[in-house]
Design an enzyme around this catalytic site. Structure first.
Site, PDB file in Angstrom:
ATOM      1  N   LEU A 242       0.828  -1.211   0.000  1.00 55.67           N
ATOM      2  CA  LEU A 242       0.000   0.000   0.000  1.00 55.67           C
ATOM      3  C   LEU A 242       0.861   1.259   0.000  1.00 55.67           C
ATOM      4  CD1 LEU A 242      -2.905  -0.992   2.429  1.00 55.67           C
ATOM      5  CD2 LEU A 242      -2.874  -1.012  -0.055  1.00 55.67           C
TER       6      LEU A 242
ATOM      7  N   GLY B  39     -21.171  25.725 -13.897  1.00 54.30           N
ATOM      8  CA  GLY B  39     -22.627  25.846 -13.806  1.00 54.30           C
ATOM      9  C   GLY B  39     -23.315  24.545 -14.189  1.00 54.30           C
TER      10      GLY B  39
ATOM     11  N   GLU C 192      -7.295   2.749  -0.296  1.00 50.04           N
ATOM     12  CA  GLU C 192      -5.878   2.845   0.095  1.00 50.04           C
ATOM     13  C   GLU C 192      -5.716   3.621   1.395  1.00 50.04           C
ATOM     14  OE1 GLU C 192      -3.186   1.723  -1.650  1.00 50.04           O
ATOM     15  OE2 GLU C 192      -3.865   1.461  -3.711  1.00 50.04           O
TER      16      GLU C 192
HETATM   17  P1  TGC Z   1       0.341  -1.861  12.731  1.00 52.44           P
HETATM   18  O1  TGC Z   1       0.513  -2.600  14.022  1.00 52.44           O
HETATM   19  O2  TGC Z   1       0.526  -0.403  12.695  1.00 52.44           O
HETATM   20  O3  TGC Z   1       1.328  -2.508  11.640  1.00 52.44           O
HETATM   21  C1  TGC Z   1       1.466  -3.906  11.442  1.00 52.44           C
HETATM   22  C2  TGC Z   1       2.838  -4.140  10.842  1.00 52.44           C
HETATM   23  O4  TGC Z   1       2.892  -3.497   9.547  1.00 52.44           O
HETATM   24  C3  TGC Z   1       3.935  -2.469   9.545  1.00 52.44           C
HETATM   25  N1  TGC Z   1       3.393  -1.341   8.770  1.00 52.44           N
HETATM   26  C4  TGC Z   1       3.832  -1.017   7.554  1.00 52.44           C
HETATM   27  N2  TGC Z   1       4.792  -1.517   6.797  1.00 52.44           N
HETATM   28  C5  TGC Z   1       4.997  -0.951   5.597  1.00 52.44           C
HETATM   29  N3  TGC Z   1       4.255   0.063   5.109  1.00 52.44           N
HETATM   30  C6  TGC Z   1       3.251   0.587   5.858  1.00 52.44           C
HETATM   31  N4  TGC Z   1       2.492   1.589   5.353  1.00 52.44           N
HETATM   32  C7  TGC Z   1       2.997   0.055   7.132  1.00 52.44           C
HETATM   33  N5  TGC Z   1       2.112   0.327   8.117  1.00 52.44           N
HETATM   34  C8  TGC Z   1       2.368  -0.532   9.121  1.00 52.44           C
HETATM   35  C9  TGC Z   1       4.165  -2.154  10.988  1.00 52.44           C
HETATM   36  O5  TGC Z   1       5.462  -1.645  11.203  1.00 52.44           O
HETATM   37  C10 TGC Z   1       3.985  -3.516  11.643  1.00 52.44           C
HETATM   38  O6  TGC Z   1       5.130  -4.286  11.374  1.00 52.44           O
HETATM   39  P2  TGC Z   1       5.662  -5.389  12.437  1.00 52.44           P
HETATM   40  O7  TGC Z   1       6.952  -5.847  11.857  1.00 52.44           O
HETATM   41  O8  TGC Z   1       5.773  -4.655  13.721  1.00 52.44           O
HETATM   42  O9  TGC Z   1       4.600  -6.435  12.459  1.00 52.44           O
HETATM   43  O10 TGC Z   1      -1.065  -2.290  12.129  1.00 52.44           O
HETATM   44  P3  TGC Z   1      -2.518  -1.858  12.557  1.00 52.44           P
HETATM   45  O11 TGC Z   1      -3.360  -3.081  12.562  1.00 52.44           O
HETATM   46  O12 TGC Z   1      -2.464  -1.008  13.809  1.00 52.44           O
HETATM   47  O13 TGC Z   1      -3.022  -0.984  11.338  1.00 52.44           O
HETATM   48  C11 TGC Z   1      -2.539   0.261  11.074  1.00 52.44           C
HETATM   49  C12 TGC Z   1      -3.366   0.935   9.949  1.00 52.44           C
HETATM   50  C13 TGC Z   1      -4.746   1.312  10.439  1.00 52.44           C
HETATM   51  C14 TGC Z   1      -2.607   2.182   9.584  1.00 52.44           C
HETATM   52  C15 TGC Z   1      -3.487   0.003   8.727  1.00 52.44           C
HETATM   53  O14 TGC Z   1      -4.242  -1.111   9.013  1.00 52.44           O
HETATM   54  C16 TGC Z   1      -4.054   0.690   7.497  1.00 52.44           C
HETATM   55  O15 TGC Z   1      -3.318   1.310   6.757  1.00 52.44           O
HETATM   56  N6  TGC Z   1      -5.395   0.570   7.229  1.00 52.44           N
HETATM   57  C17 TGC Z   1      -5.989   1.040   6.009  1.00 52.44           C
HETATM   58  C18 TGC Z   1      -6.324  -0.130   5.125  1.00 52.44           C
HETATM   59  C19 TGC Z   1      -6.118   0.175   3.676  1.00 52.44           C
HETATM   60  O16 TGC Z   1      -5.489   1.134   3.285  1.00 52.44           O
HETATM   61  N7  TGC Z   1      -6.643  -0.681   2.803  1.00 52.44           N
HETATM   62  C20 TGC Z   1      -6.408  -0.555   1.421  1.00 52.44           C
HETATM   63  C21 TGC Z   1      -6.846  -1.781   0.661  1.00 52.44           C
HETATM   64  S1  TGC Z   1      -6.205  -1.866  -0.993  1.00 52.44           S
HETATM   65  C22 TGC Z   1      -6.959  -0.678  -1.853  1.00 52.44           C
HETATM   66  O17 TGC Z   1      -7.708   0.106  -1.381  1.00 52.44           O
HETATM   67  C23 TGC Z   1      -6.620  -0.639  -3.291  1.00 52.44           C
HETATM   68  S2  TGC Z   1      -7.454   0.546  -4.206  1.00 52.44           S
HETATM   69  C24 TGC Z   1      -6.464   0.449  -5.562  1.00 52.44           C
HETATM   70  C25 TGC Z   1      -6.854   1.264  -6.718  1.00 52.44           C
HETATM   71  O18 TGC Z   1      -7.894   0.976  -7.342  1.00 52.44           O
HETATM   72  O19 TGC Z   1      -6.057   2.171  -7.041  1.00 52.44           O
HETATM   73  P1  FAD Z   2     -14.596   1.427   7.031  1.00 52.70           P
HETATM   74  O1  FAD Z   2     -13.276   0.917   7.441  1.00 52.70           O
HETATM   75  O2  FAD Z   2     -15.826   0.733   7.502  1.00 52.70           O
HETATM   76  O3  FAD Z   2     -14.693   2.969   7.442  1.00 52.70           O
HETATM   77  C1  FAD Z   2     -15.947   3.667   7.487  1.00 52.70           C
HETATM   78  C2  FAD Z   2     -15.689   5.050   8.080  1.00 52.70           C
HETATM   79  O4  FAD Z   2     -15.160   4.919   9.416  1.00 52.70           O
HETATM   80  C3  FAD Z   2     -14.640   5.848   7.292  1.00 52.70           C
HETATM   81  O5  FAD Z   2     -15.018   7.186   7.254  1.00 52.70           O
HETATM   82  C4  FAD Z   2     -13.370   5.674   8.120  1.00 52.70           C
HETATM   83  O6  FAD Z   2     -12.454   6.741   7.951  1.00 52.70           O
HETATM   84  C5  FAD Z   2     -13.945   5.642   9.537  1.00 52.70           C
HETATM   85  N1  FAD Z   2     -13.042   4.948  10.454  1.00 52.70           N
HETATM   86  C6  FAD Z   2     -12.639   3.643  10.441  1.00 52.70           C
HETATM   87  N2  FAD Z   2     -11.785   3.398  11.441  1.00 52.70           N
HETATM   88  C7  FAD Z   2     -11.617   4.561  12.106  1.00 52.70           C
HETATM   89  C8  FAD Z   2     -10.838   4.970  13.237  1.00 52.70           C
HETATM   90  N3  FAD Z   2     -10.019   4.111  13.862  1.00 52.70           N
HETATM   91  N4  FAD Z   2     -10.917   6.249  13.627  1.00 52.70           N
HETATM   92  C9  FAD Z   2     -11.695   7.141  12.967  1.00 52.70           C
HETATM   93  N5  FAD Z   2     -12.456   6.828  11.908  1.00 52.70           N
HETATM   94  C10 FAD Z   2     -12.404   5.560  11.479  1.00 52.70           C
HETATM   95  N6  FAD Z   2      -9.520  -2.903  -1.337  1.00 52.70           N
HETATM   96  C11 FAD Z   2      -8.632  -3.863  -1.709  1.00 52.70           C
HETATM   97  O7  FAD Z   2      -8.178  -4.666  -0.900  1.00 52.70           O
HETATM   98  N7  FAD Z   2      -8.220  -3.965  -3.004  1.00 52.70           N
HETATM   99  C12 FAD Z   2      -8.688  -3.128  -3.976  1.00 52.70           C
HETATM  100  O8  FAD Z   2      -8.270  -3.230  -5.138  1.00 52.70           O
HETATM  101  C13 FAD Z   2      -9.638  -2.133  -3.607  1.00 52.70           C
HETATM  102  N8  FAD Z   2     -10.185  -1.337  -4.565  1.00 52.70           N
HETATM  103  C14 FAD Z   2     -11.202  -0.472  -4.223  1.00 52.70           C
HETATM  104  C15 FAD Z   2     -11.869   0.231  -5.219  1.00 52.70           C
HETATM  105  C16 FAD Z   2     -12.926   1.078  -4.901  1.00 52.70           C
HETATM  106  C17 FAD Z   2     -13.668   1.797  -5.983  1.00 52.70           C
HETATM  107  C18 FAD Z   2     -13.285   1.277  -3.542  1.00 52.70           C
HETATM  108  C19 FAD Z   2     -14.385   2.225  -3.170  1.00 52.70           C
HETATM  109  C20 FAD Z   2     -12.626   0.585  -2.555  1.00 52.70           C
HETATM  110  C21 FAD Z   2     -11.598  -0.312  -2.874  1.00 52.70           C
HETATM  111  N9  FAD Z   2     -10.948  -1.083  -1.896  1.00 52.70           N
HETATM  112  C22 FAD Z   2     -10.038  -2.053  -2.251  1.00 52.70           C
HETATM  113  C23 FAD Z   2     -11.403  -1.016  -0.516  1.00 52.70           C
HETATM  114  C24 FAD Z   2     -10.897   0.195   0.253  1.00 52.70           C
HETATM  115  O9  FAD Z   2      -9.534   0.080   0.543  1.00 52.70           O
HETATM  116  C25 FAD Z   2     -11.730   0.338   1.534  1.00 52.70           C
HETATM  117  O10 FAD Z   2     -13.019   0.749   1.129  1.00 52.70           O
HETATM  118  C26 FAD Z   2     -11.123   1.322   2.518  1.00 52.70           C
HETATM  119  O11 FAD Z   2      -9.924   0.833   3.053  1.00 52.70           O
HETATM  120  C27 FAD Z   2     -12.100   1.668   3.668  1.00 52.70           C
HETATM  121  O12 FAD Z   2     -12.684   0.526   4.196  1.00 52.70           O
HETATM  122  P2  FAD Z   2     -14.292   0.448   4.372  1.00 52.70           P
HETATM  123  O13 FAD Z   2     -14.919   0.856   3.097  1.00 52.70           O
HETATM  124  O14 FAD Z   2     -14.609  -0.895   4.915  1.00 52.70           O
HETATM  125  O15 FAD Z   2     -14.649   1.558   5.427  1.00 52.70           O
END
Ligand code: TGC
Ligand code: FAD
Length: 387
Positions: free
Chosen positions: A242, A342, A366
């Site tokens: 990510l 507009g 992300e």
């Molecule tokens: P936490 O305890 O903080 O971390 C677990 C382990 O991971 C390491 N770590 C990282 N390493 C590399 N890069 C990063 N950005 C990292 N962040 C954390 C960390 O050092 C630790 O390592 P270790 O060795 O100690 O085990 O984990 P947490 O469970 O407290 O979570 C932290 C949090 C909330 C920031 C994380 O879960 C998060 O980023 N949540 C957001 C989820 C997210 O972004 N999902 C995206 C899904 S993919 C997607 O959306 C694709 S869209 C693509 C498109 O269409 O363009």
């Molecule tokens: P939730 O986690 O349920 O969050 C809902 C609301 O609560 C948000 O406003 C959030 O900010 C808030 N919230 C959550 N936790 C906290 C907190 N601790 N404190 C304060 N506020 C909080 N995922 C993949 O794995 N692969 C992909 O390729 C991918 N592609 C995507 C493409 C599209 C078009 C979309 C819309 C999403 C995609 N995703 C993908 C998923 C995306 O990464 C998630 O939607 C995103 O990480 C948020 O998760 P959620 O939708 O379950 O929202």
């Protein structure tokens, strides 16, 4: 219409000749090949499959990966590619981001030699499509809570679970699926057609309509043990991917903002009300000035992010700041620019509303705006406010 990319602080001068060349080639391709048909794809809710071979031909898939036939471009050149692709549409940039940063990057960095040989050249040439399955129906911002399981049985793993909101997932030949095995998260390469593996498009989106967003359902899916990514264990596996993709999104969102600004400025100069071009009213100028200022700030942040990446010094927290800021400001700019147009701004004759709707996804995926706020807050204070 000739696109006039905003460059108020002569950032062009800070790019190398090669970076400008790459940027200009993608910019021209987007103008010639993406913009003419993208609104129809958006309205139809289809991804422009016909563009995949052309993107591959231009070397845009996995452009930042080195070796295995890939060009290994630096952070700035790669970012400029994504900026230009998102000037066309966030769906086009999403396709490239997922393929390059979320599929090729983990295979390159965590894969076995056999996995690299098998997939990297094919993904780069667009002969195979990949997706990244992390998010689940009940686990988005908190992927550590994932329920998908992989259980070792002989020389195979059996996967059960579901992934939701997955870009490229119904098209994917190879899906990088993250699952818990004996308490530890591991990545698996799951191939299309594996029994029990369902790749199902999700319909009815108002955003990212020219992008495939699908579900992955795994019902007793058997994958050979050698399909596991051997090089990483734990949540840092997917989170490190990510970091790569989020840095690209910072550039991409800036590209969408640049497109909106250019369109709104041009429109404001041509559109006359009360006997003057609307660009002559102070309120319209204030909006354009604000948009141009925020674009300029994004461009600087992105350039430095790319240079830090090239120097091997980029941190996840810096990436969070750039992604968060770019998505937030780009969405503000898209909304403001939509207003400047507009009623015309709501039509498919113009780009602003399409970008605005797309950016609602880009600010969510992300890592949402809130999650990146907390990542920056944690970097500033040392305190975890996620839980
Ligand atoms: P936490 O305890 O903080 O971390 C677990 C382990 O991971 C390491 N770590 C990282 N390493 C590399 N890069 C990063 N950005 C990292 N962040 C954390 C960390 O050092 C630790 O390592 P270790 O060795 O100690 O085990 O984990 P947490 O469970 O407290 O979570 C932290 C949090 C909330 C920031 C994380 O879960 C998060 O980023 N949540 C957001 C989820 C997210 O972004 N999902 C995206 C899904 S993919 C997607 O959306 C694709 S869209 C693509 C498109 O269409 O363009
Ligand atoms: P939730 O986690 O349920 O969050 C809902 C609301 O609560 C948000 O406003 C959030 O900010 C808030 N919230 C959550 N936790 C906290 C907190 N601790 N404190 C304060 N506020 C909080 N995922 C993949 O794995 N692969 C992909 O390729 C991918 N592609 C995507 C493409 C599209 C078009 C979309 C819309 C999403 C995609 N995703 C993908 C998923 C995306 O990464 C998630 O939607 C995103 O990480 C948020 O998760 P959620 O939708 O379950 O929202």
């Amino acid at each position: 219409m000739t696109y006039e990319a905003p460059d108020f602080f002569a950032i062009d001068d800070l790019l190398t000749e090669d970076e400008r060349m790459v940027r200009d080639a993608v910019r021209a391709w987007v103008t010639d090949r993406v913009l003419p048909g993208i609104a129809d794809h958006y309205l139809a809710g289809t991804f422009p499959m016909e563009l995949i071979p052309e993107m591959a031909e231009l070397g845009l898939l996995g452009a930042g990966i080195d070796g295995y036939g890939c060009p290994g471009l630096g952070g700035v050149a790669y970012g400029l590619i994504l900026q230009e692709l998102e000037r066309g549409d966030s769906g086009i940039r999403s396709f490239a981001s997922v393929q390059g940063s979320l599929v090729m990057w983990p295979i390159r960095n965590y894969g076995s030699e056999e996995q690299k040989q098998r997939w990297l050249p094919a993904l780069h040439k667009g002969e195979a499509i990949g997706c990244f399955g992390l998010t689940e129906p009940d686990h988005g911002s908190d992927p550590g809570g994932m329920e998908t399981r992989a259980v070792k049985r002989g020389d195979k793993y059996v996967l059960n679970g579901a992934k939701m909101w997955i870009t490229n997932a119904s098209l994917a030949d190879v899906s990088v699926v993250w699952a818990k095995t004996e308490g530890t998260i591991r990545g698996f390469l799951v191939e299309k057609g594996t029994p029990g593996f369902i790749q199902q498009a999700m319909g009815k989106k108002y955003s990212l309509r020219a992008s495939d967003t699908s579900e992955l359902i795994l019902q007793d899916v058997e994958v050979p043990a050698e399909n596991m990514l051997p090089g990483v264990k734990g949540l840092k596996g997917p989170l490190s991917c990510l970091t790569q993709a989020r840095s690209g999104i910072a550039w991409g969102a800036c590209g969408a903002a640049m497109a909106c600004y250019d369109e709104a400025r041009r429109y404001a100069l041509q559109r006359t009300q009360f006997g003057k071009p609307i660009a002559q009213f102070q309120l319209v100028q204030a909006k354009l000035a604000q948009a141009l200022t925020e674009i300029t700030k994004m461009q600087f942040l992105n350039l430095q992010l790319g240079r830090l990446k090239e120097a091997g010094k980029m941190t996840p927290e810096q990436v969070s700041m750039a992604k968060r800021n770019a998505c937030y400001e780009a969405l503000e700019i898209a909304r403001t620019c939509r207003g400047i147009l507009g009623a015309n701004g709501i039509t498919a004759e113009y780009q602003v509303m399409r970008h605005m709707c797309n950016l609602e996804s880009v600010i969510t995926y992300e890592g949402t705006h809130d999650i990146h706020t907390l990542i920056i807050g944690q970097a500033a204070t040392g305190l975890d406010a996620f839980r």
